[in-house]
Design a protein around this motif. Structure first.
Motif, PDB file in Angstrom:
ATOM      1  N   ASP A  81       0.817  -1.216   0.000  1.00  0.00           N
ATOM      2  CA  ASP A  81       0.000   0.000   0.000  1.00  0.00           C
ATOM      3  C   ASP A  81       0.852   1.269   0.000  1.00  0.00           C
ATOM      4  OD1 ASP A  81       1.022  -0.065   2.541  1.00  0.00           O
ATOM      5  OD2 ASP A  81      -0.905  -0.191   3.565  1.00  0.00           O
ATOM      6  N   GLN A  82       2.176   1.137  -0.262  1.00  0.00           N
ATOM      7  CA  GLN A  82       3.103   2.254  -0.415  1.00  0.00           C
ATOM      8  C   GLN A  82       3.347   2.991   0.895  1.00  0.00           C
ATOM      9  OE1 GLN A  82       1.965   4.746  -3.716  1.00  0.00           O
ATOM     10  NE2 GLN A  82       1.269   3.030  -4.944  1.00  0.00           N
ATOM     11  N   GLY A 129      -4.227   3.692  -4.187  1.00  0.00           N
ATOM     12  CA  GLY A 129      -4.664   2.584  -5.026  1.00  0.00           C
ATOM     13  C   GLY A 129      -5.868   1.836  -4.512  1.00  0.00           C
ATOM     14  N   SER A 130      -6.776   2.500  -3.836  1.00  0.00           N
ATOM     15  CA  SER A 130      -7.983   1.817  -3.349  1.00  0.00           C
ATOM     16  C   SER A 130      -8.809   1.293  -4.519  1.00  0.00           C
ATOM     17  CB  SER A 130      -8.829   2.792  -2.513  1.00  0.00           C
ATOM     18  OG  SER A 130      -8.094   3.247  -1.397  1.00  0.00           O
ATOM     19  N   ALA A 131      -9.488   0.178  -4.291  1.00  0.00           N
ATOM     20  CA  ALA A 131     -10.303  -0.418  -5.355  1.00  0.00           C
ATOM     21  C   ALA A 131     -11.491   0.466  -5.690  1.00  0.00           C
ATOM     22  CB  ALA A 131     -10.775  -1.810  -4.926  1.00  0.00           C
ATOM     23  N   GLN A 185     -10.329  -1.369   0.077  1.00  0.00           N
ATOM     24  CA  GLN A 185      -8.991  -1.762  -0.327  1.00  0.00           C
ATOM     25  C   GLN A 185      -9.038  -2.939  -1.288  1.00  0.00           C
ATOM     26  OE1 GLN A 185      -7.373  -2.280   3.720  1.00  0.00           O
ATOM     27  NE2 GLN A 185      -5.986  -0.578   3.246  1.00  0.00           N
ATOM     28  N   ARG A 186      -8.039  -2.985  -2.164  1.00  0.00           N
ATOM     29  CA  ARG A 186      -8.029  -4.044  -3.170  1.00  0.00           C
ATOM     30  C   ARG A 186      -7.843  -5.416  -2.538  1.00  0.00           C
ATOM     31  NH1 ARG A 186      -8.022  -2.250  -8.230  1.00  0.00           N
ATOM     32  NH2 ARG A 186      -7.453  -0.070  -8.612  1.00  0.00           N
ATOM     33  N   GLN A 187      -7.090  -5.490  -1.451  1.00  0.00           N
ATOM     34  CA  GLN A 187      -6.814  -6.784  -0.842  1.00  0.00           C
ATOM     35  C   GLN A 187      -7.907  -7.236   0.115  1.00  0.00           C
ATOM     36  OE1 GLN A 187      -5.151  -4.036  -0.541  1.00  0.00           O
ATOM     37  NE2 GLN A 187      -4.935  -3.469   1.611  1.00  0.00           N
ATOM     38  N   SER A 188      -8.842  -6.350   0.436  1.00  0.00           N
ATOM     39  CA  SER A 188      -9.917  -6.732   1.357  1.00  0.00           C
ATOM     40  C   SER A 188     -11.188  -6.016   0.926  1.00  0.00           C
ATOM     41  CB  SER A 188      -9.537  -6.341   2.794  1.00  0.00           C
ATOM     42  OG  SER A 188     -10.612  -6.619   3.682  1.00  0.00           O
ATOM     43  N   GLN A 189     -11.870  -6.574  -0.061  1.00  0.00           N
ATOM     44  CA  GLN A 189     -13.013  -5.897  -0.648  1.00  0.00           C
ATOM     45  C   GLN A 189     -14.334  -6.287   0.009  1.00  0.00           C
ATOM     46  OE1 GLN A 189     -13.056  -5.533  -4.901  1.00  0.00           O
ATOM     47  NE2 GLN A 189     -10.832  -5.772  -5.071  1.00  0.00           N
TER      48      GLN A 189
END
Length: 1546
Positions: free
Chosen positions: A1130-1131, A1192-1194, A1209-1213
């Motif tokens: 997530d930078q 970079g949020s989904a 978040q992309r990893q926890s949608q």
């Protein structure tokens, strides 16, 4: 020139020399002649040729007294070639003639009268003899005229007689045809010539009439004739006719001079380019300024080469070395010697000689770096200049834009260019003189940029001062292999040759006694500079000058000191010290006009000049110009003109002379006063004001010094470059802190002007010097803000428009506006933007990365990004390996690039620093292992096929022991000794390599046995495992002597070098495993969790689980075991407490996932695909940047006030996060039953809509946090693709795979309700599903698909229609606030603006830039006049709805993914997670020349329909045919010099 008493008879020669200088350096009018009724003084000639003088004496045989008198005053000088007779100074006979002291007033008057009588007698003798000689034909009429003409006539001849082209002079003549002769001589004395006996000089009047007649005949074009009669012997401004005459003269003068200057500075002729110093209108072509620089250095080198005599042996050695090294790789050739030994002259002669020796296609590059002293050139500019010249000459591609803006890339390009020239077979010789003169930026004096390995056919010849720090670094870098050539002392014979040549060129000679005296002083030093200084003084000596009076000394410094002492006696100590001191302390020299101005402001100089007499006009005090002109004439051999952009500055010709002046005159107190005077001058403090002056015999006198104003801009687009260059330097060294804060640091206009005209690096350098000397933290913050802005400015070649500069500065600093200086800067930026005459976006929040905070330095990574890094704390170096094959070595002390080491272009997979030997190893993807010297940058060893080609960075390992080098992967291991000898390993067939401990290789023989083999001793042992082992990850602990291996079955095996092995349960299957420096803590990263374990001898015990919001990619532990630092996808970089597990800090600002981390001395080193960044754990928390949602949020949505952001978040949608933007923290987590597929906010009704992959739509009333509404999924269970709310928030459209349903949003008893579906639009499965849509107020739905189709469906009528499709996926559909227009954008370069009542395509807007073009989001202004768009090219664009015209483009460093309409502007959300608030201001009328693409490199086209006929019409870029499918990257150089297109509707 004002008449200043002097007895050396040189005044008229000085005046003629000044006229010649004006004609030579002036672009416009150079001479203005004002001629009235006076012919002027007729002086005795100072020099008369021997033959002519003897002819004149021969005509006076009947007058022996006259002959004796002439022989008393004229002495023969045999040192002149040919010999001449020299008029002796007046003071030899009349010592008080020039003595103006009050106590000797009567003596002065007597001597003055005596000289007038003597002069009259001598003139009469010469003229009568000349008349006889002319009548006899012994001399010409011109020779006789020289004895009769006045100084005025000679000046007019010089000023008017040599105009070959356009006239460069103006002439004003006053006639008095009816002047009454009865007015008397006394009354007319000021305006007519009076003889010695007090009568009108009728001969002078006849000569004046002749002069006027000649001027009338030859100068008609420039003649301004005025007829006026004198009144009481003068001009009375109170008389009407006299006032009219004066007004007419002034008006003519102003108008004609203005016209001449305008013509000189106006448009260039066809085919010729003209540049104006300080202009921002249009930059020069690169080829233009390089050609100008090449011509300047070549001309200087050609001139200097003429002064070399001797040195034949050294020249021969250098030429032989050049020839012998042509066919092989070699090092640079270094010429060194003490200051003043003639290194520059030697290199110039060598360059001239090589022109005739080198082949026809050879390229010669010469740069004399000391030519601009005291200015010191920048190494990046030097490399850029050299590269451009070589590329143009060898027809190679020029440096790309990104290389020019990066010192690292410029160095790499320079090295690659040398290789390319060598491969072409061309011969290249680069001569760089005085490398120690390079500016300190990038620590150029360490010469890290200078290649030590030069390819064949390419030669680098450099010179340095043997006593310089740069030479010491170069000797260390080259070692014993360096080709060093020392320039030693000249022999007496060589010195005599130099003397003969010098005197011959000066048309002088010396007597034998004088020659011997000069050579005797020269022999001990052998210094060419020492000899030149003595000869410069000796050539002025006559043959009758005794040797004891020659200016001799034991060194150049002593000769210069004696010269200064003589000048002080002649001109005055304050004048000499002041003038030379100002020249030395000026940053880039001084223009002569500037020097006269600052001398006029210097009270010490003015007090000395007027110590014996009052100024002519006490209310106006200036330095008499003749005083400086006489001093300059006496220093002509020590001064030189420095030309820059058509402007000539005066400076010392040698650095040694500058040092002598500093030591003699610039005491600390005098230095401070000099800097202060220069600072006040460039501030314009005394322009138009009265400055106090204390003159002898007077109380404090207020006087106007008539110095010019110093505006920052002379006019729009024309900057005051001299002020930009000099003012910060002098303010700083004068200690004027408040003025420095006011005029420089806290002036937005100054920062813009300096960055635009001189380059942002120059502005940063000024602020950097200020921050080191001032106790002002805000200076550092402003400097850091410019550093953050530099990439954008460099990309535009510095041509950033004013409004964009102010808006970006405001967007970076507004959060720090509580600080006084920065607050003033922000106010200035906002005021400027509010009054801008052009469209502008005004930031209302700090949405760009602000200065300060933990981020200390960003080290520019080569193209391709950093793949690996290593830190050597003992050697204070950081080594990185990049994807394009560059090993970059950085100094941890000054954060400067030490070396850029490059082999073939294969990616660097691993680097290791060997601190004991100051070497480093690099392993490339092509399998090559290289050893490099960190001192010299040379490649010491290369082993091919050291590793398997094509390996990934994570799969290959490089290990170093005291005796061996190991390269191993899971499948193989190779071992070498330090000299490159491979060590053969016996045995094979092992399943995999687990690691290396010391000299032992630990490998898995099979699932139950481990083999430990020492290739040095040949010993091997096999360890039987207690459990079967299928490795997942392994890490070595060298201090413990163990390898820790995680197996697939959930166990951690510890295998020691001694053969001991244990296994314990391990709960993770990690993707990241590492150990702390003391090897007591094991770090294991698995997905979003970083677990920490205590390492025991038999087991590992978990004691911390650190949760992240994205996958953990890197981690490390501080050496004191107090902190854990982790990097994630997530930078973000997180800092944790090792003892408590508390999250201590979150560092944002990384522009990519943090792939690598190192920690040393409280500094975090992070590496990503874009850069290497250094973070401090001890930064000032007051400057910490505001936190924002992860990058970079989904999916994301933001409230209209920007206070609350919802994201997934992309990893926890399956979770919606609620972020409090005011507090900068997460406020709530909303769990959902399925993955979120889209998010939408109903702004006024405060509803959060979540579309799920299950087809359900969840509705969260933000005012009722405990309540949730639900729209159940359709029967098909299709996922929700997108949501749309009507502008009045009455209806909601939900798109599924097979249909779009319409719902009504309402409320009952203040509780929100959803009714429907009210309508349903079926979708064909043969077409792509909707990708985005907008719901219109009248229940119509406009949507686009993934295939580019655009459709309009009317729920009321139940019918739909197709609109003009796009060529790619529709990414944006936005409806205006009043439902009259809609914007449809796609992934390609096209967006269309539709009118909706009735439906018609108004405009097709095609935009093409250097980066991704696709439109992501859009919003209409509150009045629907404008539409704002956010694109993948990281810009926000503003378009006019009525015309389709592009109004403004702003680069915001990150794509904008959401936009909302706000009052007078918009609110947006960037992909980086920042909330952007901006207001848009646009004047009603735009200037016809307004160009919206000033700040970007792009082109656009608008095709609009004619409203009355409906037909399309085009506006196409004038650069080339617009092709929306591709962009020609070669357009970059053309776009930088040609005007960008503006949209004009036909």
């Amino acid at each position: 020139m004002r008449n200043v008493p002097c007895g050396d008879h040189e005044a008229w020669e000085v005046s003629l020399q000044e006229i010649q200088t004006c004609r030579r350096i002036s672009a416009g009018p150079a001479f203005v002649g004002l001629l009235g009724n006076r012919y002027g003084h007729r002086e005795l000639p100072r020099l008369i040729p021997e033959k002519q003088f003897e002819v004149l004496l021969s005509k006076m045989v009947k007058n022996p007294d006259g002959v004796k008198k002439l022989q008393e005053w004229f002495l023969k000088d045999s040192n002149s070639v040919p010999p001449t007779y020299v008029l002796q100074p007046i003071t030899t006979r009349f010592p008080h003639h020039s003595d103006l002291r009050p106590e000797t007033g009567h003596l002065h008057d007597n001597d003055l009268l005596s000289w007038r009588l003597t002069e009259s007698q001598l003139l009469q003798l010469l003229r009568s003899a000349a008349a006889e000689a002319e009548a006899a034909g012994d001399i010409s009429a011109e020779q006789k005229q020289l004895l009769c003409s006045s100084v005025t006539e000679r000046e007019f001849q010089e000023g008017f007689g040599k105009d070959d082209g356009e006239p460069t002079a103006l002439l004003f003549v006053r006639e008095s045809p009816r002047q009454k002769t009865r007015d008397g001589a006394k009354r007319l004395a000021k305006f007519k010539d009076i003889s010695v006996d007090g009568l009108l000089d009728m001969e002078a009047q006849e000569l004046l009439s002749g002069l006027k007649s000649r001027l009338y005949a030859t100068s008609k074009k420039v003649l301004n004739l005025h007829c006026v009669e004198l009144s009481k012997g003068g001009i009375d401004p109170k008389r009407k006719e006299h006032a009219q005459y004066l007004d007419a003269v002034c008006q003519q003068f102003v108008s004609q001079v203005t016209a001449r200057v305008g013509a000189a500075a106006g448009p260039a002729e066809a085919g010729r380019r003209r540049t104006t110093w300080g202009s921002t209108e249009k930059e020069e072509e690169e080829s233009d300024w390089v050609a100008k620089e090449v011509r300047q250095h070549s001309a200087t080198a050609a001139e200097l080469s003429k002064g070399l005599h001797g040195r034949d042996g050294l020249l021969g050695k250098i030429c032989l070395t050049l020839w012998e090294s042509s066919a092989a790789r070699h090092g640079p050739l270094v010429v060194h010697g003490a200051a003043g030994m003639g290194k520059t002259t030697l290199l110039c002669r060598l360059a001239q000689e090589m022109r005739g020796v080198l082949a026809a296609g050879a390229v010669l590059v010469v740069r004399l770096l000391a030519a601009g002293h005291p200015h010191r050139p920048d190494v990046s500019h030097l490399l850029h200049s050299v590269c451009l010249q070589v590329c143009l000459a060898c027809r190679l591609p020029p440096p790309p834009l990104l290389s020019v803006s990066s010192h690292l890339e410029m160095r790499l390009f320079f090295q690659k260019m040398l290789e390319d020239v060598s491969q072409q077979g061309n011969t290249l010789l680069i001569v760089l003189d005085a490398l120690e003169q390079l500016a300190d930026r990038h620590q150029a004096y360490k010469l890290r940029w200078l290649p030590t390995d030069v390819p064949p056919n390419v030669h680098l010849l450099v010179s340095l001062d043997s006593a310089s720090e740069a030479f010491a670094h170069l000797r260390l870098k080259l070692g014993a292999a360096g080709n060093l050539f020392e320039v030693q002392r000249l022999s007496p014979d060589e010195g005599e040759q130099v003397m003969e040549s010098y005197l011959q060129a000066s048309q002088r000679t010396l007597t034998r006694q004088q020659r011997d005296a000069v050579l005797q002083s020269f022999t001990p030093t052998g210094s060419p500079l020492h000899l030149k200084l003595m000869l410069s003084a000796a050539k002025r000596c006559a043959s009758f000058t005794p040797p004891a009076e020659l200016l001799l000394g034991t060194s150049a410094q002593e000769v210069m000191s004696q010269l200064l002492l003589n000048l002080e006696t002649k001109h005055g100590k304050q004048l000499v010290g002041g003038a030379l001191g100002y020249m030395v302390l000026a940053r880039r020299g001084l223009l002569e006009a500037e020097l006269r101005d600052v001398l006029s402001l210097d009270d010490d100089v003015i007090g000395e000049v007027y110590r014996c007499s009052l100024p002519p006009t006490p209310s106006l005090i200036r330095l008499p110009p003749l005083l400086w002109a006489r001093l300059k004439r006496d220093l002509e051999d020590q001064l030189e003109e420095r030309w820059s952009d058509g402007v000539a500055a005066v400076a010392f010709s040698s650095r040694v002379l500058s040092e002598v002046v500093k030591a003699r005159y610039l005491t600390p107190e005098r230095r401070g006063r000099t800097h202060r005077t220069l600072a006040e001058y460039f501030l314009g403090r005394w322009s138009g004001k009265l400055k106090p002056a204390a003159l002898p015999g007077l109380t404090l006198l207020l006087s106007d010094r008539k110095v010019p104003p110093q505006p920052l801009w002379f006019t729009e687009g024309l900057a005051n470059v001299r002020k930009l260059e000099e003012l910060p330097y002098h303010l700083l060294h004068a200690g004027l802190w408040e003025e420095l804060r006011q005029e420089v640091i806290g002036s937005a206009e100054w920062l813009y002007c300096k960055s635009r005209v001189c380059g942002v690096s120059s502005a940063i350098s000024d602020l950097d010097q200020c921050s080191r000397s001032m106790d002002c933290s805000e200076t550092q913050l402003v400097r850091d803000a410019l550093i953050l802005m530099r990439p954008g400015l460099d990309l535009l070649a510095g041509q950033m428009e004013r409004s964009l500069f102010y808006s970006e500065l405001l967007a970076r600093l507004s959060s720090l506006s509580s600080l006084p200086v920065i607050g003033r800067l922000c106010s200035q930026c906002e005021d400027r933007l509010q009054t801008s005459p052009q469209p502008v976006l005004i930031p209302r929040s700090s949405f760009l990365q602000q200065p300060g905070g933990a981020l200390q330095h960003t080290l520019t990574a080569p193209h391709g990004g950093v793949l690996c890094l290593d830190v050597g704390v003992a050697v204070q170096l950081l080594v990185t390996g990049s994807a394009d094959g560059v090993v970059a070595v950085w100094s941890l002390g000054d954060k400067q690039l030490e070396h850029a080491l490059q082999g073939p272009s294969a990616a660097i997979l691993s680097v290791r620093i060997i601190e004991s030997s100051a070497h480093c190893l690099s392993l490339a993807a092509d399998g090559a292992l290289r050893r490099w010297s960190l001192t010299s940058g040379q490649q010491l060893l290369c082993i091919q096929e050291a590793g398997p080609a094509g390996s990934a960075p994570s799969s290959v390992h490089l290990q170093v022991s005291d005796e061996l080098l190991f390269v191993y992967t899971w499948t193989q291991v190779k071992v070498w000794r330090p000299d490159g000898t491979e060590v053969q390993l016996s045995g094979s067939g092992d399943m995999g390599v687990l690691g290396v401990l010391g000299n032992s290789v630990v490998s898995l023989q099979d699932a139950e046995r481990v083999r430990i083999y020492d290739p040095v001793t040949g010993t091997r042992s096999v360890v039987k495992l207690t459990r079967c082992l299928t490795p997942v990850r392994a890490v070595t602990a060298p201090k413990r002597g163990t390898v820790l291996v995680v197996s697939e079955d959930g166990f951690l095996h510890q295998i020691s070098k001694s053969g001991r092995q244990t296994s314990a349960e391990f709960p993770l299957r990690p993707s990241l495993v590492c150990v702390s420096e003391d090897e007591k803590v094991l770090l294991a990263g698995c997905e979003r969790t970083l677990s920490l374990f205590h390492i025991c001898s038999d087991s590992v015990d978990v004691f911390l689980d650190l949760q992240h919001d994205d996958q953990v990619l890197s981690a490390c532990v501080s050496s004191d075991c107090r902190h854990v630092v982790s990097g994630a996808a997530d930078q973000l970089i997180r800092v944790w407490s090792l003892t408590t597990g508390l999250l201590l800090d979150v560092l944002c600002g990384a522009d990519a996932p943090v792939a690598s981390l190192l920690l040393y001395d409280g500094v975090i080193v992070s590496a990503s695909a874009a850069s290497v960044q250094l973070w401090s754990l001890k930064y000032d928390g007051r400057h910490k940047p505001a936190a924002h949602i992860p990058a970079g949020s989904a999916h994301a949505a933001v409230t209209r006030d920007g206070d609350q952001v919802f994201y997934v978040q992309r990893q926890s949608q399956r979770e919606v996060m609620s972020w409090d933007n005011r507090a900068g923290s997460l406020s709530e987590r909303l769990a959902v039953s399925a993955e979120v597929s889209c998010l939408e906010l109903v702004q006024n009704k405060r509803l959060l809509l979540c579309g799920l992959a299950s087809g359900t739509v969840l509705i969260y009333p933000l005012s009722l946090p405990q309540e949730t509404l639900c729209i159940p999924p359709p029967e098909s269970r299709s996922p929700v693709l997108c949501l749309a709310v009507s502008p009045q928030e009455k209806h909601l459209a939900v798109a599924y795979q097979d249909s779009v349903c319409l719902f009504q949003l309402s409320s009952r008893d203040a509780f929100p309700t959803v009714e429907g579906p009210l309508g349903k639009a079926p979708l064909s499965l043969l077409h792509a599903p909707p990708s985005c849509m907008a719901l219109l107020p009248d229940r119509r739905l406009l949507y686009g698909t993934g295939c580019g189709e655009v459709k309009l469906h009317d729920f009321s009528a139940g019918a739909g229609s197709d609109l003009q499709p796009h060529r790619s996926r529709i990414t944006c559909v936005s409806c205006s606030n009043w439902g009259t227009h809609a914007l449809v954008g796609s992934q390609d370069a096209t967006q269309r603006l539709w009118a909706l009542a009735p439906v018609a395509l108004d405009h097709t807007m095609e935009y093409k830039g250097l980066f991704f073009e696709g439109v992501v989001c859009a919003a209409f202004s509150d009045s629907d006049r404008f539409v704002f768009t956010g694109s993948l090219d990281r810009t926000i664009k503003v378009w006019d709805v009525a015309s389709g015209r592009l109004l403004y483009v702003q680069y915001v460093y990150s794509p904008v993914v959401r936009m909302l309409t706000c009052r007078n502007g918009f609110l947006a959300l960037s992909l980086q997670g920042s909330v952007i608030r901006e207001a848009f201001r646009c004047p009603d009328l735009l200037h016809p020349d307004y160009d919206p693409l000033t700040n970007v490199r792009a082109q656009y086209r608008v095709t609009s329909r004619e409203k009355d006929r409906g037909g399309p019409q085009n506006c196409v870029s004038a650069l080339q045919d617009f092709n929306p499918a591709q962009i020609n990257l070669n357009l970059v150089s053309m776009l930088r010099t040609k005007p960008s297109p503006a949209c004009v509707l036909l």
